[in-house]
Scaffold this motif. Structure first.
Motif, PDB file in Angstrom:
ATOM      1  N   TYR A  35      -3.681 -10.169   5.350  1.00 52.33           N
ATOM      2  CA  TYR A  35      -2.547 -10.595   6.177  1.00 52.33           C
ATOM      3  C   TYR A  35      -2.852 -10.397   7.660  1.00 52.33           C
ATOM      4  CZ  TYR A  35       2.122 -10.691   8.226  1.00 52.33           C
ATOM      5  OH  TYR A  35       3.219 -10.968   9.002  1.00 52.33           O
ATOM      6  N   LEU A  36      -3.388  -9.220   7.982  1.00 54.84           N
ATOM      7  CA  LEU A  36      -3.677  -8.920   9.384  1.00 54.84           C
ATOM      8  C   LEU A  36      -4.811  -9.782   9.932  1.00 54.84           C
ATOM      9  CD1 LEU A  36      -3.291  -5.033   9.531  1.00 54.84           C
ATOM     10  CD2 LEU A  36      -1.737  -6.779  10.425  1.00 54.84           C
ATOM     11  N   ASP A  37      -5.804 -10.063   9.088  1.00 51.45           N
ATOM     12  CA  ASP A  37      -6.891 -10.939   9.514  1.00 51.45           C
ATOM     13  C   ASP A  37      -6.344 -12.297   9.946  1.00 51.45           C
ATOM     14  OD1 ASP A  37      -8.865  -9.078   9.121  1.00 51.45           O
ATOM     15  OD2 ASP A  37      -9.488  -9.837   7.155  1.00 51.45           O
ATOM     16  N   ALA A  38      -5.458 -12.848   9.140  1.00 48.56           N
ATOM     17  CA  ALA A  38      -4.895 -14.173   9.435  1.00 48.56           C
ATOM     18  C   ALA A  38      -3.977 -14.130  10.657  1.00 48.56           C
ATOM     19  CB  ALA A  38      -4.137 -14.698   8.219  1.00 48.56           C
ATOM     20  N   ALA A  39      -3.108 -13.091  10.700  1.00 43.80           N
ATOM     21  CA  ALA A  39      -2.139 -13.007  11.793  1.00 43.80           C
ATOM     22  C   ALA A  39      -2.817 -12.755  13.134  1.00 43.80           C
ATOM     23  CB  ALA A  39      -1.121 -11.910  11.493  1.00 43.80           C
ATOM     24  N   THR A  40      -3.772 -11.834  13.147  1.00 46.40           N
ATOM     25  CA  THR A  40      -4.425 -11.494  14.416  1.00 46.40           C
ATOM     26  C   THR A  40      -5.404 -12.577  14.859  1.00 46.40           C
ATOM     27  OG1 THR A  40      -6.135 -10.200  13.265  1.00 46.40           O
ATOM     28  CG2 THR A  40      -4.179  -9.016  14.040  1.00 46.40           C
ATOM     29  N   GLU A 281      -0.045  -6.986  23.219  1.00 49.99           N
ATOM     30  CA  GLU A 281       1.026  -6.074  22.797  1.00 49.99           C
ATOM     31  C   GLU A 281       1.626  -6.547  21.476  1.00 49.99           C
ATOM     32  OE1 GLU A 281       3.618  -6.108  26.132  1.00 49.99           O
ATOM     33  OE2 GLU A 281       2.466  -4.610  27.268  1.00 49.99           O
ATOM     34  N   ARG A 282       1.817  -7.861  21.377  1.00 54.89           N
ATOM     35  CA  ARG A 282       2.370  -8.414  20.137  1.00 54.89           C
ATOM     36  C   ARG A 282       1.429  -8.154  18.972  1.00 54.89           C
ATOM     37  NH1 ARG A 282       6.312  -9.011  16.803  1.00 54.89           N
ATOM     38  NH2 ARG A 282       6.111 -10.839  15.442  1.00 54.89           N
ATOM     39  N   LYS A 283       0.139  -8.323  19.200  1.00 56.61           N
ATOM     40  CA  LYS A 283      -0.868  -8.067  18.170  1.00 56.61           C
ATOM     41  C   LYS A 283      -0.803  -6.618  17.706  1.00 56.61           C
ATOM     42  CE  LYS A 283      -5.922  -8.088  17.574  1.00 56.61           C
ATOM     43  NZ  LYS A 283      -7.214  -8.449  18.223  1.00 56.61           N
ATOM     44  N   ILE A 285       1.741  -4.564  17.884  1.00 58.05           N
ATOM     45  CA  ILE A 285       3.002  -4.328  17.162  1.00 58.05           C
ATOM     46  C   ILE A 285       2.870  -4.789  15.709  1.00 58.05           C
ATOM     47  CG2 ILE A 285       5.399  -5.109  16.965  1.00 58.05           C
ATOM     48  CD1 ILE A 285       5.507  -5.133  20.027  1.00 58.05           C
ATOM     49  N   ILE A 286       2.291  -5.971  15.527  1.00 62.85           N
ATOM     50  CA  ILE A 286       2.108  -6.491  14.165  1.00 62.85           C
ATOM     51  C   ILE A 286       1.250  -5.537  13.340  1.00 62.85           C
ATOM     52  CG2 ILE A 286       1.008  -8.319  12.802  1.00 62.85           C
ATOM     53  CD1 ILE A 286       1.817 -10.271  15.025  1.00 62.85           C
ATOM     54  N   ILE A 287       0.151  -5.077  13.908  1.00 64.43           N
ATOM     55  CA  ILE A 287      -0.733  -4.151  13.192  1.00 64.43           C
ATOM     56  C   ILE A 287       0.004  -2.864  12.848  1.00 64.43           C
ATOM     57  CG2 ILE A 287      -2.792  -2.702  13.403  1.00 64.43           C
ATOM     58  CD1 ILE A 287      -4.007  -4.921  15.142  1.00 64.43           C
ATOM     59  N   ASN A 288       0.713  -2.290  13.819  1.00 65.51           N
ATOM     60  CA  ASN A 288       1.441  -1.038  13.585  1.00 65.51           C
ATOM     61  C   ASN A 288       2.494  -1.197  12.492  1.00 65.51           C
ATOM     62  OD1 ASN A 288      -0.039   0.207  15.576  1.00 65.51           O
ATOM     63  ND2 ASN A 288       1.522   0.005  17.150  1.00 65.51           N
ATOM     64  N   ASP A 289       3.235  -2.303  12.566  1.00 64.63           N
ATOM     65  CA  ASP A 289       4.321  -2.508  11.601  1.00 64.63           C
ATOM     66  C   ASP A 289       3.795  -2.683  10.183  1.00 64.63           C
ATOM     67  OD1 ASP A 289       6.175  -2.281  13.590  1.00 64.63           O
ATOM     68  OD2 ASP A 289       6.609  -4.429  13.748  1.00 64.63           O
ATOM     69  N   VAL A 290       2.663  -3.350  10.046  1.00 67.49           N
ATOM     70  CA  VAL A 290       2.127  -3.614   8.713  1.00 67.49           C
ATOM     71  C   VAL A 290       1.464  -2.375   8.126  1.00 67.49           C
ATOM     72  CG1 VAL A 290       0.420  -4.940   7.414  1.00 67.49           C
ATOM     73  CG2 VAL A 290       1.863  -6.077   9.108  1.00 67.49           C
ATOM     74  N   VAL A 291       0.632  -1.694   8.910  1.00 69.02           N
ATOM     75  CA  VAL A 291      -0.089  -0.541   8.357  1.00 69.02           C
ATOM     76  C   VAL A 291       0.820   0.648   8.123  1.00 69.02           C
ATOM     77  CG1 VAL A 291      -2.261  -1.270   9.394  1.00 69.02           C
ATOM     78  CG2 VAL A 291      -0.800   0.349  10.609  1.00 69.02           C
ATOM     79  N   THR A 292       1.976   0.690   8.759  1.00 66.12           N
ATOM     80  CA  THR A 292       2.919   1.803   8.547  1.00 66.12           C
ATOM     81  C   THR A 292       3.991   1.447   7.510  1.00 66.12           C
ATOM     82  OG1 THR A 292       4.304   1.066  10.416  1.00 66.12           O
ATOM     83  CG2 THR A 292       2.598   2.727  10.864  1.00 66.12           C
ATOM     84  N   GLY A 293       3.929   0.225   6.982  1.00 64.82           N
ATOM     85  CA  GLY A 293       4.855  -0.147   5.934  1.00 64.82           C
ATOM     86  C   GLY A 293       6.187  -0.669   6.410  1.00 64.82           C
ATOM     87  N   LYS A 294       6.363  -0.815   7.734  1.00 62.83           N
ATOM     88  CA  LYS A 294       7.634  -1.364   8.247  1.00 62.83           C
ATOM     89  C   LYS A 294       7.803  -2.831   7.850  1.00 62.83           C
ATOM     90  CE  LYS A 294       7.898   1.734  12.246  1.00 62.83           C
ATOM     91  NZ  LYS A 294       7.913   1.817  13.734  1.00 62.83           N
ATOM     92  N   VAL A 295       6.694  -3.529   7.757  1.00 63.59           N
ATOM     93  CA  VAL A 295       6.710  -4.922   7.299  1.00 63.59           C
ATOM     94  C   VAL A 295       5.902  -4.993   6.004  1.00 63.59           C
ATOM     95  CG1 VAL A 295       5.929  -7.273   7.785  1.00 63.59           C
ATOM     96  CG2 VAL A 295       6.917  -5.867   9.602  1.00 63.59           C
ATOM     97  N   LYS A 296       6.546  -5.460   4.929  1.00 60.18           N
ATOM     98  CA  LYS A 296       5.880  -5.539   3.633  1.00 60.18           C
ATOM     99  C   LYS A 296       5.146  -6.874   3.499  1.00 60.18           C
ATOM    100  CE  LYS A 296       7.573  -1.624   2.105  1.00 60.18           C
ATOM    101  NZ  LYS A 296       6.675  -0.482   1.820  1.00 60.18           N
ATOM    102  N   VAL A 297       3.921  -6.823   3.028  1.00 66.67           N
ATOM    103  CA  VAL A 297       3.144  -8.047   2.851  1.00 66.67           C
ATOM    104  C   VAL A 297       2.827  -8.292   1.375  1.00 66.67           C
ATOM    105  CG1 VAL A 297       2.148  -7.898   5.143  1.00 66.67           C
ATOM    106  CG2 VAL A 297       0.956  -6.829   3.215  1.00 66.67           C
ATOM    107  N   VAL A 298       3.255  -7.377   0.521  1.00 68.63           N
ATOM    108  CA  VAL A 298       3.048  -7.540  -0.916  1.00 68.63           C
ATOM    109  C   VAL A 298       4.358  -7.262  -1.649  1.00 68.63           C
ATOM    110  CG1 VAL A 298       0.609  -7.016  -0.939  1.00 68.63           C
ATOM    111  CG2 VAL A 298       2.259  -5.142  -1.130  1.00 68.63           C
TER     112      VAL A 298
END
Length: 298
Positions: A35-40, A281-283, A285-298
């Motif tokens: 997910y992060l590979d595609a988003a970033t 900064e947006r990049k 935020i996306i990384i932080n939110d995903v790796v900390t579980g704030k945004v679920k990708v599965v």
């Protein structure tokens, strides 16, 4: 825990080893990474485009400076050989001199980073001259550092006043040879690894500032430098450089012409840099939110 001083920071590795690292299951790790590979990647693509726009604007800026500062504004004027391969043809009515005729050079004040203070006497050293935030043709106040007044005692000759130039006497890359800053505001002391060039006459400073950033003028310095990993600009090299000089009124006309166009290009560069900062900064935020579980990708 991070500790440090103004010039840098250190990581306490003992504390770092005690930090806990949450590790999700392997399938969830893969999903997060994909997910992060595609988003970033999308953000990086936009950032790369913005950087290309900055490069194009800077290239256009350099072309304007090179053409106007070295060849003038009148395409129909008679041209003659300057006698310098790097500078090439110049208007026939321009004067030619060496740097030593226009300036008296000397070295800056020697001190250590540990002696820098929040307040004190203003100083610019080679690190600030090489900074990407150095405007070259004027002093960026954010680059000024301060040293105790005691260090400037008996060093009055190292004080640069409006009309003077500060050159970095060393560079870690070939392209940085000749980097300088034109002193156009308050006096400031020449710091470590700098050459202070004090003005001897009434030539127009802003024109000289653009001339000294031109590709041709800097090229002659680069052809004389010594070094492999570190390149040195000596006072001898600087003093032997050729300088072309239009009449003073034409110097002002050329400087005004360049400034008008450079300001607009720099505004464009600033906008692109600000957009890049937002994207970075947006990049994050996306990384932080995903790796900390704030945004679920599965």
């Amino acid at each position: 825990m991070v500790t440090g001083i103004r010039e840098g920071q250190n990581i306490d590795y003992g504390k770092l080893r005690e930090n806990l690292i949450p590790i999700p299951p392997k399938d969830e790790q893969d999903a997060i990474a994909n997910y992060l590979d595609a988003a970033t990647a999308k953000i990086d693509e936009v950032i790369a485009h913005q950087q290309r726009m900055i490069d194009l604007l800077n290239e256009r800026k350099q072309v304007i400076i090179d053409m106007a500062a070295l060849h003038g504004l009148n395409p129909d004027v008679e041209m003659i050989d300057s006698g310098n391969d790097w500078i090439g043809l110049v208007p026939a009515h321009w004067r030619k001199n060496t740097f030593r005729y226009l300036f008296k050079t000397r070295t800056g004040i020697t001190f250590t980073k540990a002696q820098l203070e929040e307040e004190g006497e203003p100083v610019i050293s080679y690190g600030q001259i090489h900074s990407k935030d150095n405007w070259g043709a004027s002093v960026n106040p954010e680059l000024i550092r301060h040293i105790p007044a005691l260090l400037t005692k008996g060093k009055e000759g190292a004080l640069a006043i409006p009309g003077d130039f500060l050159f970095a006497d060393t560079s870690e890359d070939f392209e940085g040879c000749g980097n300088n800053v034109f002193i156009d505001s308050e006096p400031v002391y020449a710091g470590y690894h700098t050459i202070l060039a004090k003005k001897n006459n009434e030539e127009y400073g802003p024109y000289l500032a653009y001339l000294f950033t031109s590709t041709g003028w800097r090229g002659q310095l680069r052809s004389m430098v010594n070094g492999v990993k570190v390149y040195s600009i000596t006072q001898t090299i600087l003093n032997s450089a050729n300088v072309v000089l239009p009449p003073v009124d034409e110097q002002k006309e050329i400087a005004d012409y360049i400034t008008e166009r450079v300001v607009k290009l720099d505004e464009g560069v600033k906008r692109h840099k600000e957009f890049i900062k937002v994207l970075q900064e947006r990049k994050q935020i996306i990384i932080n939110d995903v790796v900390t579980g704030k945004v679920k990708v599965v």
